[in-house]
Design a protein around this motif. Sequence first.
Motif, short mmCIF file in Angstrom:
data_model
loop_
_atom_site.label_atom_id
_atom_site.label_comp_id
_atom_site.label_asym_id
_atom_site.label_seq_id
_atom_site.Cartn_x
_atom_site.Cartn_y
_atom_site.Cartn_z
N ARG A 213 4.43 -1.03 3.75
CA ARG A 213 3.88 -0.60 2.46
C ARG A 213 2.40 -0.27 2.59
O ARG A 213 1.91 0.71 2.02
N ARG A 217 0.69 3.40 1.92
CA ARG A 217 -0.38 3.63 0.93
C ARG A 217 -1.57 4.34 1.56
O ARG A 217 -2.14 5.26 0.97
N ASP A 221 -2.65 8.01 0.41
CA ASP A 221 -3.98 8.15 -0.17
C ASP A 221 -4.84 9.15 0.59
O ASP A 221 -5.73 9.79 0.01
#
Length: 279
Positions: A213, A217, A221
């Motif tokens: 995870r 991210r 991003d």
Amino acid sequence: AIIPAKGNVLVVADWAAIEARVNPWMSLQRGSEEKLNLFRNGDDVYIVNAMATFNCARDAVTNDLRQLGKIQELALGFLGGLGAFASMGRIYGVAMPEHEAKRMVDGWRKANPWAMPYGQEAETAYRRALRNKGREFKAGRCTFMFDGLHLWYSLPSGRILCYPFARFEGDEVTYAKSAWKPAADATEWPRARLWRGLFLENACQATANDILRHSLRVLVDEGYAVTAHVHDEILVECAESDADAVIQRMTEVMCTPPAWAEGIPLNIDIHSMARYGKG
């Protein structure tokens, strides 16, 4: 069946032996750092397993013995015994008499002295938690707490997981297990037995998922086109001309653990390809 747009490629990366790295790191047991150092130094843990099992020098480990070391790692990491080794052996086309299988189990535990104490500590912790409502008990990097109804435990990431409606049944600990279709005459959800190896697997896989995870991210991003993720594998689509740069950045991201996971030696296998598959 999965292909990129015309002119693009898929960069596919998966963590190498993620469970074998996370599990000893989670344990905080004596001997766990030695196991992690094998990965930090680029050593072959399958060969080390074989050396311990057959009491031989490194240069005496043949390909067949290394294969047995691999089966040991896959079958026994979550405290599996003879049955787990035999089951994994069948997958790899290896069959042996019970006394030889016992040698494999004992050899892996000799090479991994952190594993059994970690399991014992976990079992002690969740049993104590069930007997002491509202109090916290640690096992490695996890902490258990029973609220009188559910058995909760925190992961190193801070995420909280639960064994719902946990209770003692005789000398065993059980919890409610979800099911698609309980029996017609059932008065509650079916129950499963909580044992130390199950907890080690649950905590290890969940922590590996938290690492996934975190990497997802970071990549999203930063604007990377994450197409999918499969188990411990991330797929990013990019222009073919950008593939080398994407490989470099994905390697940096996926091999850098989040702050809460400092000390886990991560490594990945990464490839670019015109259609999704194993590199």
